[in-house]
Design a protein around this motif. Structure first.
Motif, PDB file in Angstrom:
ATOM      1  N   VAL A 159      34.886  49.206  52.489  1.00 63.16           N
ATOM      2  CA  VAL A 159      35.944  50.119  52.896  1.00 63.16           C
ATOM      3  C   VAL A 159      37.228  49.934  52.091  1.00 63.16           C
ATOM      4  N   ASN A 160      37.496  48.726  51.593  1.00 62.61           N
ATOM      5  CA  ASN A 160      38.717  48.488  50.813  1.00 62.61           C
ATOM      6  C   ASN A 160      38.444  48.389  49.312  1.00 62.61           C
ATOM      7  N   HIS A 161      37.354  49.006  48.858  1.00 59.55           N
ATOM      8  CA  HIS A 161      36.992  49.041  47.435  1.00 59.55           C
ATOM      9  C   HIS A 161      36.983  47.635  46.815  1.00 59.55           C
ATOM     10  N   PRO A 162      36.107  46.748  47.275  1.00 65.20           N
ATOM     11  CA  PRO A 162      36.105  45.377  46.750  1.00 65.20           C
ATOM     12  C   PRO A 162      35.537  45.308  45.337  1.00 65.20           C
ATOM     13  N   LEU A 163      35.900  44.261  44.613  1.00 61.06           N
ATOM     14  CA  LEU A 163      35.306  43.984  43.307  1.00 61.06           C
ATOM     15  C   LEU A 163      34.161  42.988  43.427  1.00 61.06           C
ATOM     16  N   LEU A 164      34.145  42.266  44.554  1.00 62.02           N
ATOM     17  CA  LEU A 164      33.113  41.262  44.799  1.00 62.02           C
ATOM     18  C   LEU A 164      32.521  41.470  46.187  1.00 62.02           C
TER      19      LEU A 164
END
Length: 657
Positions: A159-164
């Motif tokens: 939901v928070n556009h993670p990179l990992l």
């Protein structure tokens, strides 16, 4: 581009004085865009390594660089911001909150976003559609299968556009079909540019990864790349660099609003426990309101009763005198006459009126009925001095006092006893076999202590002294002073004048008793006030007990929701977030209990007034005091459980059973 760099990382747990090393000098680099699988037998340290990589735990030694920055020594709040903005978690146990729908579970990380205005977050409904749950948006976890619950967890991680994304045994509780679907979703996410690090003990799942790291006894024994990282994936990942934002204050309007929403949800999910907590505060607050209303009403009743006797009054009577250690009866040395009253009125400035009194019991008869009542002889100024203007008819005049007229003014109790509902005006009554014409009726005053103020008959002073009671001296005098601030001064002047008139030596000056009604009122008021404080303190103790009950229930709540606390910390909540949420829950309980308690206490006060006939008065001060105490109880007794929840280590909380 290396997104993760570990150098000589070690981790040791302590069980009392015993050290339990788990990881030994782990050195590792992970490129952006990789799909890494960490494998090993139980106890090999793979989950511990994942927790260190995902910032859920801190290493005992070594350095950890995330996107080129050493984060080994970052504070908990800074790590929470990184977890919220750039890391997503998928757990074996799903860790969905049962009271929330799929949509609400997915949106949970948004609560802890540092800057909700500038930060771009994904739409939770679109994410659920992306993982194949478009038709399960409003379903709660107990209405979803295991595979569907894990898809919700994946959507929450995105939901928070993670990179990992860190996945800890994400298929451990799933059947083979659901396992294949979850792995496929993770592969698609990896292709979109997200770095995936997954822990598993199933060799069949390793084929989905581009790199396999095997651990044994806390050390890496092999590190194999199965396929090279796709250049397009790496390019996509490079565009999203971790910027390491600073921790945000929890006291912004968006977060406070979310805290209240979360607190209300938590309370609604445990209705019985919440109602019992509210009930404890309600009882305390309502008791405080009712007791203070009773005390305030008693004070006002005293003031009303005393003010009905008149204002700015000095009561003068012949006091007693001690001789040889023996106290003589009142009036044994000094007796007053009507002439003394006239001398005081004429010779002392600042006096408005002076009334003289004699009294005694007598039998009154009328209409074949009789009653024993108080006979009071007084002067024409009595109605103005004692606030006793007749409700019907009139009072006798100075001429009627002088001529010893046989007229009477009756109290309501006498009227009811002798005449019932019939009007007494103009009729005659016999007092000690002497006929008196009724010229007035007092308004009803009620009781003053044990004395019925309406059970009396007033007649002219001279009539009472010489025709009814046979007295040569008056019993007392009332002196009405024009200015209240001169009461003490005029009191001394009265003593001096009467001492001179009766040629008394200074040693007998104390035989003249002058009492200030204001002093009497103040003394009685202070007594009733002390009584009110006593009642209030008893009610406060019950409120305190309610607060202790809230603390106990909140401690139980912390224990029951330990895994939830761990989840919230994993998705970005810092210590203050958890602290404020639990404190708000406590304050909400006390506020609701306080508001309902105020209404309930006011209702009790009304019932006491109507059914028991007690004088009660709910004051604004008591309402504010009770409400303020209820909120303060919530804060004070909610701090300890809230701090206990806030200080939990996220990984320890997630492991809690």
């Amino acid at each position: 581009m290396n997104i993760i760099e570990l150098a000589d990382i070690s981790k040791t747990y302590y069980m009392g004085a015993m050290a339990l090393p788990v990881l030994h000098d782990i050195s590792l680099t992970i490129e952006a865009g990789e799909f890494v699988v960490i494998m090993g037998h139980s106890g090999s340290g793979k989950s511990t390594l994942l927790h260190l990589l995902g910032l859920l735990d801190k290493p005992t030694g070594g350095t950890y660089h995330l996107s080129g920055r050493d984060i080994s020594g970052l504070a908990d709040d800074d790590l929470a911001v990184l977890r919220n903005h750039f890391i997503g978690y998928v757990f074996q146990q799903f860790n969905l909150l049962p009271r929330m729908s799929a949509k609400e579970n997915v949106a949970l990380p948004k609560i802890y976003v540092a800057d909700k205005i500038s930060t771009v977050t994904a739409d939770e409904i679109a994410l659920l559609a992306r993982v194949g749950l478009a038709d399960r948006v409003m379903h709660k976890p107990n209405e979803l299968s295991g595979g569907q619950q894990q898809r919700v967890a994946i959507a929450r991680a995105l939901v928070n556009h993670p990179l990992l994304i860190f996945a800890d045994e994400p298929t451990g509780n799933l059947d083979s079909k659901s396992t294949a679907e979850i792995i496929k979703i993770l592969q698609e996410l990896n292709k979109s540019g997200i770095t995936i690090i997954m822990v598993t003990h199933e060799p069949d799942l390793a084929g989905a990864a581009s790199r396999i790291i095997k651990l044994q006894d806390g050390a890496i024994i092999s590190d194999t790349k199965t396929t090279p990282t796709d250049a397009n994936t790496r390019a996509k990942t490079d565009t999203g660099t971790i910027t390491h934002p600073n921790a945000v204050s929890v006291l912004n309007i968006h977060r406070v609003k979310d805290y209240f929403v979360q607190a209300l949800r938590a309370l609604m999910s445990n209705k019985t426990r919440s109602i019992l907590s509210i009930l404890g505060v309600l009882i305390g607050v309502s008791s405080l309101i009712a007791m203070m209303a009773l005390g305030t009403g008693a004070q006002e009743q005293v003031k009303k009763s005393i003010s009905s006797l008149g204002s700015n009054l000095l009561m003068v009577r012949a006091g007693s005198h001690s001789h040889g250690g023996v106290s003589m009866e009142s009036g044994a040395v000094t007796r007053f006459t009507p002439q003394d009253a006239e001398e005081i009125r004429e010779r002392i400035a600042g006096i408005e009126r002076v009334g003289a009194y004699v009294s005694g019991r007598g039998q009154a008869l009328a209409n074949g009925k009789n009653c024993n009542t108080m006979i009071e002889g007084t002067t024409a100024d009595y109605p103005l001095i004692r606030n006793a203007v007749p409700a019907q008819g009139r009072f006798f005049t100075s001429q009627e006092v002088t001529t010893r007229a046989k007229v009477a003014v009756l109290g309501m109790t006498v009227v009811k006893n002798l005449f019932g509902a019939e009007t007494p005006l103009g009729q005659y009554i016999k007092i000690k076999r002497i006929d008196f014409k009724v010229i007035g009726v007092y308004k009803e005053k009620g009781s003053s202590g044990w004395r019925d103020e309406d059970d009396k008959i007033s007649v002219p002073l001279n009539t009472a002294m010489y025709r009814l009671l046979g007295k040569e001296y008056i019993d007392s005098m009332d002196v009405q002073v024009a200015q209240a601030d001169r009461m003490d001064e005029i009191s001394d002047q009265i003593r001096n004048l009467l001492t001179t008139l009766h040629r008394l030596p200074l040693s007998q000056r104390d035989t003249i008793d002058v009492r200030n009604m204001a002093d009497i009122q103040e003394a009685i008021s202070s007594t009733t006030k002390a009584f009110s404080y006593l009642l209030g303190s008893i009610a406060f103790i019950s409120l305190l007990v309610g607060g202790i009950g809230i603390m106990n229930i909140m401690l139980v709540s912390v224990s029951e929701r330990t895994r939830e606390i761990g989840l919230r910390k994993a998705i970005g909540a810092n210590n203050k977030d958890i602290l404020f949420q639990f404190m708000i829950e406590s304050v909400v309980i006390c506020t609701l209990g306080g508001v309902i308690g105020i209404l309930f206490g006011a209702g009790i006060s009304v019932l006491l007034a109507k059914l028991a006939g007690w004088s009660t008065q709910v004051s604004l001060f008591s309402v504010l005091l009770a409400f303020g105490f209820s909120v303060m109880i919530g804060l004070v007794f909610g701090i300890w459980p809230a701090r206990k929840a806030a200080q939990l280590n996220p990984i320890d909380a997630l492991r809690y059973e």
